[in-house]
Design a protein around this motif. Sequence first.
Motif, PDB file in Angstrom:
ATOM      1  N   VAL A  95       9.938  -6.937   5.763  1.00 46.81           N
ATOM      2  CA  VAL A  95       8.776  -6.779   5.166  1.00 46.81           C
ATOM      3  C   VAL A  95       7.666  -6.715   6.179  1.00 46.81           C
ATOM      4  CG1 VAL A  95       7.276  -8.117   3.631  1.00 46.81           C
ATOM      5  CG2 VAL A  95       9.689  -8.192   3.229  1.00 46.81           C
ATOM      6  N   THR A  96       7.787  -7.754   7.407  1.00 46.23           N
ATOM      7  CA  THR A  96       6.865  -7.550   8.151  1.00 46.23           C
ATOM      8  C   THR A  96       6.583  -6.011   8.943  1.00 46.23           C
ATOM      9  OG1 THR A  96       7.243  -9.803   8.773  1.00 46.23           O
ATOM     10  CG2 THR A  96       5.992  -8.459  10.519  1.00 46.23           C
ATOM     11  N   GLY A  97       7.687  -5.391   9.085  1.00 50.08           N
ATOM     12  CA  GLY A  97       7.692  -4.034   9.479  1.00 50.08           C
ATOM     13  C   GLY A  97       7.211  -3.098   8.549  1.00 50.08           C
ATOM     14  N   HIS A  98       7.678  -3.245   7.240  1.00 52.47           N
ATOM     15  CA  HIS A  98       7.081  -2.223   6.225  1.00 52.47           C
ATOM     16  C   HIS A  98       5.721  -2.476   6.171  1.00 52.47           C
ATOM     17  CE1 HIS A  98      10.553  -0.182   4.697  1.00 52.47           C
ATOM     18  NE2 HIS A  98      11.179  -1.448   4.997  1.00 52.47           N
ATOM     19  N   GLY A  99       4.954  -3.754   6.052  1.00 59.21           N
ATOM     20  CA  GLY A  99       3.657  -4.095   5.989  1.00 59.21           C
ATOM     21  C   GLY A  99       2.862  -3.336   7.198  1.00 59.21           C
ATOM     22  N   ILE A 100       3.113  -3.497   8.316  1.00 56.92           N
ATOM     23  CA  ILE A 100       2.828  -2.647   9.236  1.00 56.92           C
ATOM     24  C   ILE A 100       2.725  -1.331   9.212  1.00 56.92           C
ATOM     25  CG2 ILE A 100       2.668  -2.493  11.913  1.00 56.92           C
ATOM     26  CD1 ILE A 100       3.206  -5.579  12.046  1.00 56.92           C
ATOM     27  N   ALA A 101       3.762  -0.925   9.102  1.00 60.41           N
ATOM     28  CA  ALA A 101       3.948   0.573   8.850  1.00 60.41           C
ATOM     29  C   ALA A 101       3.096   1.174   7.986  1.00 60.41           C
ATOM     30  CB  ALA A 101       5.312   1.171   8.485  1.00 60.41           C
ATOM     31  N   ALA A 102       2.840   0.475   6.707  1.00 63.63           N
ATOM     32  CA  ALA A 102       2.027   0.851   5.471  1.00 63.63           C
ATOM     33  C   ALA A 102       0.498   0.883   6.104  1.00 63.63           C
ATOM     34  CB  ALA A 102       2.190   0.018   4.263  1.00 63.63           C
ATOM     35  N   LEU A 103       0.269  -0.018   6.828  1.00 55.60           N
ATOM     36  CA  LEU A 103      -1.123  -0.230   7.413  1.00 55.60           C
ATOM     37  C   LEU A 103      -1.470   0.706   8.068  1.00 55.60           C
ATOM     38  CD1 LEU A 103      -3.602  -2.054   6.916  1.00 55.60           C
ATOM     39  CD2 LEU A 103      -2.920  -3.642   8.745  1.00 55.60           C
ATOM     40  N   LYS A 104      -0.507   1.210   9.083  1.00 58.03           N
ATOM     41  CA  LYS A 104      -0.759   2.083  10.182  1.00 58.03           C
ATOM     42  C   LYS A 104      -0.794   3.638   9.541  1.00 58.03           C
ATOM     43  CE  LYS A 104       1.612   0.580  14.453  1.00 58.03           C
ATOM     44  NZ  LYS A 104       2.957   0.852  15.175  1.00 58.03           N
ATOM     45  N   ALA A 105      -0.212   3.708   8.425  1.00 56.26           N
ATOM     46  CA  ALA A 105      -0.253   5.014   7.560  1.00 56.26           C
ATOM     47  C   ALA A 105      -1.397   5.305   7.050  1.00 56.26           C
ATOM     48  CB  ALA A 105       0.929   5.311   6.942  1.00 56.26           C
ATOM     49  N   GLN A 106      -2.280   4.437   6.648  1.00 54.78           N
ATOM     50  CA  GLN A 106      -3.425   4.609   5.714  1.00 54.78           C
ATOM     51  C   GLN A 106      -4.667   4.958   6.445  1.00 54.78           C
ATOM     52  OE1 GLN A 106      -3.269   0.869   3.489  1.00 54.78           O
ATOM     53  NE2 GLN A 106      -5.142   0.313   4.228  1.00 54.78           N
ATOM     54  N   ALA A 107      -5.548   5.506   5.895  1.00 55.82           N
ATOM     55  CA  ALA A 107      -7.121   5.473   6.599  1.00 55.82           C
ATOM     56  C   ALA A 107      -7.580   3.787   6.603  1.00 55.82           C
ATOM     57  CB  ALA A 107      -8.017   6.150   5.889  1.00 55.82           C
ATOM     58  N   ARG A 108      -8.342   3.462   7.820  1.00 56.27           N
ATOM     59  CA  ARG A 108      -8.565   2.033   7.811  1.00 56.27           C
ATOM     60  C   ARG A 108      -9.987   1.741   7.905  1.00 56.27           C
ATOM     61  NH1 ARG A 108      -4.084   2.901  10.975  1.00 56.27           N
ATOM     62  NH2 ARG A 108      -5.400   2.747  12.775  1.00 56.27           N
ATOM     63  N   THR A 109     -10.306   0.789   7.443  1.00 53.77           N
ATOM     64  CA  THR A 109     -11.771   0.360   7.858  1.00 53.77           C
ATOM     65  C   THR A 109     -11.788  -0.380   9.079  1.00 53.77           C
ATOM     66  OG1 THR A 109     -11.530  -1.711   6.865  1.00 53.77           O
ATOM     67  CG2 THR A 109     -12.338  -0.075   5.393  1.00 53.77           C
ATOM     68  N   ALA A 110     -12.956  -0.707   9.571  1.00 54.69           N
ATOM     69  CA  ALA A 110     -12.998  -1.522  11.152  1.00 54.69           C
ATOM     70  C   ALA A 110     -12.289  -3.022  10.696  1.00 54.69           C
ATOM     71  CB  ALA A 110     -14.478  -1.905  11.458  1.00 54.69           C
ATOM     72  N   ASP A 111     -12.602  -3.605   9.545  1.00 54.32           N
ATOM     73  CA  ASP A 111     -11.729  -4.878   9.370  1.00 54.32           C
ATOM     74  C   ASP A 111     -10.350  -4.864   9.359  1.00 54.32           C
ATOM     75  OD1 ASP A 111     -14.230  -6.280   9.289  1.00 54.32           O
ATOM     76  OD2 ASP A 111     -14.543  -6.107   6.951  1.00 54.32           O
TER      77      ASP A 111
END
Length: 204
Positions: A76-92
């Motif tokens: 789950v840790t890996g999937h969560g980080i992969a999802a966050l990496k794949a999306q456009a992100r705000t500074a936060d």
Amino acid sequence: MINPADRQPIIVADAGPLIRLAAAGLLDTLRGLNRRIVLVDRVEDEIIGDRSKPFAAEIAAWLAIMGDAILRVETVTGHGIAALKAQARTADQDRLLKSALRDSGELAMREFLGYWRPTETASAIVVYEDRRVVALFVEVDFPVTIMTTRKFAQTIAAWGINIDAVKSLDAIADRYDLKPAMIAEIDPATPGDLRELPQPYTLE
């Protein structure tokens, strides 16, 4: 994912030990303990996600040769980080990602072992260099053995798997920090505040 019913002894290494073993030409010694080698997704990304990093290409080639002999585990840790990496992100969200990446390999190992549930301290060996591994595992509610890379090298030398393992590891000590040979067997029957941290280990 490995089934908890599979009781074959396993060995799980963090990124630091794998890089050091690669630098010392000792990656193949992981097979010598006759344990299933487990590689969690976040550790895999840390060591070969950027092929320009030291020994990333060598480790990737070794993984390809090993094939199914290495169990590659999603978390789950890996999937969560992969999802966050794949999306456009705000500074936060960028700050959140940076913070999550910091301990993600260690957290993924802890997550996997919490799922697999070792039945005794000899069932699972975790090889580490980062002190955060100790903090994460010293209070777990399942039995596990944690050891430093030097202790692992001592073990494979003592068992005759590679009698020059310690010498090979010492040869890279000028390039890589190496913790002393230390080991701890975490017993969940011992109250958390009475458990010992990894202790220096000297072969008789």
